[in-house]
Design an enzyme around this catalytic site. Structure first.
Site, short mmCIF file in Angstrom:
data_model
loop_
_atom_site.label_atom_id
_atom_site.label_comp_id
_atom_site.label_asym_id
_atom_site.label_seq_id
_atom_site.Cartn_x
_atom_site.Cartn_y
_atom_site.Cartn_z
N ASP A 19 -10.83 11.99 119.26
CA ASP A 19 -11.78 11.52 118.26
C ASP A 19 -11.45 10.05 117.98
O ASP A 19 -10.33 9.75 117.55
CB ASP A 19 -11.57 12.36 116.99
CG ASP A 19 -12.81 12.44 116.13
OD1 ASP A 19 -13.51 11.44 116.03
OD2 ASP A 19 -13.05 13.52 115.56
N ASP B 63 -16.69 8.62 116.16
CA ASP B 63 -17.04 8.85 114.76
C ASP B 63 -18.04 7.78 114.30
O ASP B 63 -17.81 6.57 114.52
CB ASP B 63 -15.75 8.73 113.94
CG ASP B 63 -15.89 9.17 112.51
OD1 ASP B 63 -16.07 10.37 112.28
OD2 ASP B 63 -15.84 8.30 111.62
N GLU C 208 -21.18 10.47 117.38
CA GLU C 208 -21.71 11.09 116.16
C GLU C 208 -22.74 10.13 115.59
O GLU C 208 -22.40 9.10 115.02
CB GLU C 208 -20.60 11.32 115.12
CG GLU C 208 -21.13 11.99 113.87
CD GLU C 208 -20.25 11.81 112.64
OE1 GLU C 208 -20.38 12.60 111.71
OE2 GLU C 208 -19.45 10.85 112.60
N HIS D 18 -16.38 20.24 111.25
CA HIS D 18 -15.42 20.16 110.15
C HIS D 18 -16.02 19.55 108.88
O HIS D 18 -15.30 19.31 107.92
CB HIS D 18 -14.22 19.33 110.60
CG HIS D 18 -14.61 17.93 110.94
ND1 HIS D 18 -15.40 17.61 112.03
CD2 HIS D 18 -14.38 16.76 110.31
CE1 HIS D 18 -15.62 16.31 112.05
NE2 HIS D 18 -15.01 15.77 111.03
N ASP D 19 -17.31 19.25 108.90
CA ASP D 19 -17.94 18.60 107.75
C ASP D 19 -18.91 19.51 106.99
O ASP D 19 -19.35 19.14 105.90
CB ASP D 19 -18.73 17.36 108.21
CG ASP D 19 -17.82 16.22 108.62
OD1 ASP D 19 -16.71 16.11 108.08
OD2 ASP D 19 -18.22 15.44 109.51
#
Ligand code: NOJ
Length: 534
Positions: free
Chosen positions: A99, A201, A261, A321-322
């Site tokens: 990431d 990200d 993302e 994870h959000d």
């Protein structure tokens, strides 16, 4: 196998390293823990792991605030552990995706520590510094996603710096060629180590307008950030040439991959960032917001199929994870019927499926009851309206032991109370479990060229009940029919389907092929039926 390409034909499994497996009893998952579970991951049938950030970080945003882009945080292990992870993963043909959080660093990153020292520090221009507006106050109306203004006043140097997320996450100045060079060196560092790809990200936030214009505002939106049209702080034109450069670097190495993302972007925008000279993929996070009805899923698939061209490749995500886990979004009890339906959907569509650890056993979010228990800073900030993202980040439920087999110590977040019965060990022992259904689907997908590559052709959808489609390549067809409802339903099929000979690939409700020649296939409540031509 028929020019297999891991990120296109395979399935990617996201691990939140803090919560996967703790090897040293400090209550936090780590790299040796992940290495010890590689056989499990291989056996499940996925092809790649995306690791949420493992770099040194003060954890203002649990790793999404990076203090050293080429190190490993000691809580996760050492760089030798990382090398070992790559070696052991590759031995099992599992690829590793890192990431990369490059919109911002931690405020503890040495670059920022230098930058804030003085206006003439060589690193000053690595971040976004601005004088106060004439007459005082913030330079413009840009906000932080995590609440409040996007500008933080620095007493020492009497300027503001910009942070799109927490104030501990200052945004890098991507207009500065030195930043660009330093970051590209980071890319090469990990690629040279053998990393197979990156998840970027919020990449579409890297560039902000150099003129710092105010964003136009709108009426609706939960917070001031969401009540703006992000004309000047997202999706700036400089992004495309940078993506070309990223791609050139990736293409210097064999079979490397990048998925972005796309923050606050619709499917068109996400698609525009992908292609042969751009990213391999940009997330479509649409599924995370859909109600449990075939209609909205059908529309999202259709739209995604329309906006992507033949040089680009879709992807589908139900969990990350959000956001609250799909099991929590769609079920209010411990029944898994709806999760079988979703598993069949995500693993039979045209595009790379991304799974999130624990999805395969139907993990639910842990309930967050008291403000003092909250770990995620946005949960603390917006309590009680928003309780943060701890719910979907709880430790992996390996067995029925007191700490779920995750740790021998005190877990950083509590295990879900259902761990006593909902865990990997139990589901492995039960051939009818969700875990086995995921595993079978993963296996079927791997073996089936139509499921991996075939054209997606909708057959029918009934907004509240049924979604059916075929996946077809050459003279091979797979038919998928999914009943989203708790009632029986019938799928009417055309003569082009009844004329063919079918074999049952998988169903969660039957073991024998249904009668297809009748032109109406009857589906049990919550049945996912997958047939293939013979
Ligand atoms: C998106 C990540 O998924 C999220 O977890 C993080 O808080 C923000 N970007 C900021 O890096």
């Amino acid at each position: 196998m028929d020019n297999w390409l891991w990120w296109r034909d395979g399935v990617i499994y996201q691990i939140y390293p803090r919560s996967y497996m703790d090897s040293n009893g400090d209550g936090i998952g780590d790299l040796p823990g992940i290495i010890s579970k590689l056989d499990y991951i291989k056996d499940l049938g996925v092809d790649a792991i995306w690791l949420s950030p493992i770099y040194p970080s003060p954890d203002a945003d649990f790793g999404y605030d990076v203090a050293d882009y080429t190190g490993i945080d000691p809580k996760y292990g050492t760089i030798q552990d990382f090398d070992e992870l790559i070696k052991e993963a590759h031995k099992r043909k599992i690829h590793i995706i890192m990431d990369l959080v490059l919109n911002h660093t931690s405020d503890q990153h040495p670059w920022f520590l230098e930058s804030r020292k003085s206006k003439d520090n060589p690193y000053r221009d690595w971040y976004i510094w601005k004088d106060a507006a004439p007459g005082g106050g913030v330079p413009n109306n840009w906000h932080s996603v995590f609440g409040g203004k996007g500008w933080e006043w620095d007493e020492n140097t009497e300027q503001y710096y910009f942070h799109m997320f927490y104030k501990q996450q200052p945004d890098l100045n991507w207009h500065n060629p030195e930043v660009r060079k330093a970051i590209l060196d980071v890319w090469r560092f990990w690629l040279d180590k053998g990393v197979d790809g990156f998840r970027l990200d919020v990449f579409n936030a890297y560039f902000k307008s150099a003129n710092f214009e105010n964003n136009p505002t709108k009426l609706l939106g939960l917070t001031p950030f969401f009540r703006q049209h992000h004309v000047f702080d997202l999706d700036q034109p400089e992004m495309k040439p940078l993506l070309n450069e990223f791609r050139e670097i990736l293409d210097e190495y064999p079979e490397r991959y990048a998925v972005g993302e796309t923050f606050m972007a619709d499917q068109e925008r996400a698609a525009s960032y992908t292609g042969e000279d751009k990213l391999h993929a940009a997330f479509d996070l649409d599924f995370l917001k859909k109600p449990f009805r075939p209609g909205p899923f059908y529309k999202a698939i259709q739209h995604w199929e329309q906006v992507l061209d033949d040089k680009t490749w879709p992807n589908y995500v139900l969990n990350n994870h959000d956001e609250p886990r799909s099991a929590t979004r769609y079920t209010r009890n411990e029944k898994d019927d709806r999760l079988f339906v979703l598993a069949a959907l995500i693993l039979t569509l045209r595009g790379t499926p991304f799974l999130y650890y624990g999805e395969e056993i139907g993990m639910r979010d842990i309930p967050i009851k008291r403000k003092e228990d909250v770990q995620d800073p946005i949960g603390k900030r917006f309590w009680p309206f928003f309780k943060g993202r701890d719910g979907c980040r709880s430790p992996m439920q390996w067995n029925a032991g007191p700490k779920g087999g995750f740790t021998s110590g005190d877990p950083w977040l509590p295990l879900h109370a259902n761990t006593s019965f909902r865990n990997v060990e139990n589901q492995q022992a039960d051939s009818t479990s969700l875990y086995h259904f995921y595993k079978r689907l993963l296996h079927i997908r791997r073996e089936s060229l139509p499921l991996r590559r075939g054209m997606y052709m909708p057959i029918t959808f009934e907004p509240r009940r049924l979604l059916a489609y075929t996946r077809q390549i050459g003279d091979e067809t797979v038919l998928v029919a999914i009943n989203f409802s708790r009632r029986k339903t019938g799928l009417v099929v055309s003569s082009s389907i009844t004329r063919q000979n079918w074999e049952l690939l998988l169903s969660n409700k039957r073991t024998k092929l249904p009668v297809v020649s009748d032109r109406k296939i009857s589906l049990a409540p919550y049945e996912a039926l997958i047939l293939k031509t013979v």
